[in-house]
Design an enzyme around this catalytic site. Structure first.
Site, mmCIF file in Angstrom:
data_model
loop_
_atom_site.group_PDB
_atom_site.id
_atom_site.type_symbol
_atom_site.label_atom_id
_atom_site.label_comp_id
_atom_site.label_asym_id
_atom_site.label_seq_id
_atom_site.Cartn_x
_atom_site.Cartn_y
_atom_site.Cartn_z
ATOM 1 N N TYR A 17 0.807 -1.227 0.000
ATOM 2 C CA TYR A 17 0.000 0.000 0.000
ATOM 3 C C TYR A 17 0.838 1.274 0.000
ATOM 4 O O TYR A 17 0.293 2.368 -0.133
ATOM 5 C CB TYR A 17 -0.919 0.032 1.229
ATOM 6 C CG TYR A 17 -1.937 -1.073 1.246
ATOM 7 C CD1 TYR A 17 -3.004 -1.075 0.359
ATOM 8 C CD2 TYR A 17 -1.840 -2.120 2.154
ATOM 9 C CE1 TYR A 17 -3.941 -2.092 0.372
ATOM 10 C CE2 TYR A 17 -2.773 -3.147 2.177
ATOM 11 C CZ TYR A 17 -3.816 -3.122 1.280
ATOM 12 O OH TYR A 17 -4.740 -4.131 1.297
ATOM 13 N N HIS A 22 -4.367 6.157 -1.510
ATOM 14 C CA HIS A 22 -4.968 6.179 -0.175
ATOM 15 C C HIS A 22 -3.941 6.507 0.908
ATOM 16 O O HIS A 22 -4.317 6.872 2.019
ATOM 17 C CB HIS A 22 -5.607 4.820 0.109
ATOM 18 C CG HIS A 22 -6.934 4.878 0.788
ATOM 19 N ND1 HIS A 22 -7.707 6.018 0.899
ATOM 20 C CD2 HIS A 22 -7.656 3.894 1.406
ATOM 21 C CE1 HIS A 22 -8.824 5.733 1.541
ATOM 22 N NE2 HIS A 22 -8.822 4.458 1.870
ATOM 23 N N TYR A 68 -5.315 -0.761 9.828
ATOM 24 C CA TYR A 68 -5.841 -0.477 8.494
ATOM 25 C C TYR A 68 -6.671 0.793 8.565
ATOM 26 O O TYR A 68 -7.075 1.248 9.639
ATOM 27 C CB TYR A 68 -6.622 -1.671 7.938
ATOM 28 C CG TYR A 68 -5.680 -2.727 7.424
ATOM 29 C CD1 TYR A 68 -5.146 -2.637 6.145
ATOM 30 C CD2 TYR A 68 -5.267 -3.766 8.244
ATOM 31 C CE1 TYR A 68 -4.234 -3.577 5.686
ATOM 32 C CE2 TYR A 68 -4.356 -4.712 7.792
ATOM 33 C CZ TYR A 68 -3.847 -4.607 6.512
ATOM 34 O OH TYR A 68 -2.936 -5.525 6.060
#
Length: 194
Positions: A17, A22, A68
């Site tokens: 990620y 994001h 998360y």
């Protein structure tokens, strides 16, 4: 004017990620830590990476939750509650679908706008949404069904360069933000566009 005591950068943990849209907020806090010459270190007590620096005699804490995205509030609340930091002394940097790449805006309060990280922070702070936000534009894919893959995807080089420029603009107004002069910071930041 309330001085900022905690700056949070939202993102998802893990190498898969790291460079995704994001994680724009986490990227901002990493760059701010580098500019302040402090190292972010893992702190299980706060479920995140933390650092501290001083600005005009005030401690400023940095936090990148290692939960998360949809559990970001757990990390923010743990640190804010321990140090008795009120929501109005918190700045949360996050990706913003409603702004194009290259645009960064400051805002105080408001809803979560569908952002799961903001949603959880508001909930974990006892439904207090009076914290400040640094909204880093990532653009919108055009169709709501494409949003999840879009935010979890990597931006093409041209988009990433614009995001990097907006982070640079935001770093440039941080002295005013840290001093609590949001009006001045907004005037300067909101005129910038990559």
């Amino acid at each position: 004017m309330t001085a900022i005591q905690l700056i949070v950068g939202l993102g998802n943990p893990g190498p898969e990620y790291e460079q995704t849209r994001h994680n724009a907020g986490a990227l901002f806090v990493e760059r701010l830590a580098s500019a302040q010459r402090v190292s972010l270190t893992a702190d299980k007590k706060y479920f995140g990476l933390t650092a501290k620096f001083s600005h005009q005699g005030n401690d400023v804490r940095l936090l990148i939750p290692t939960t998360y995205m949809n559990r970001s509030g757990q990390s923010v609340a743990a640190l804010a509650n321990f140090f008795r930091i009120k929501p109005e002394a918190i700045l949360v940097a996050h990706d913003e679908l409603d702004l194009p790449p290259g645009v960064a805006k400051l805002k105080r309060g408001g809803g979560h706008g569908g952002h799961n990280g903001l949603r959880d922070i508001i909930a974990q702070l006892g439904n207090q949404n009076d914290f400040h936000r640094l909204r880093l534009g990532i653009g919108h894919p055009g169709d709501a069904k494409l949003v999840s893959n879009f935010v979890l995807g990597r931006a093409p080089r041209a988009e990433q360069e614009k995001l990097d420029a907006s982070i640079d603009f935001a770093l440039g107004v941080m002295p005013d933000v840290l001093a609590g002069d949001f009006a001045k910071a907004m005037r300067e930041l909101h005129c910038q566009k990559a």
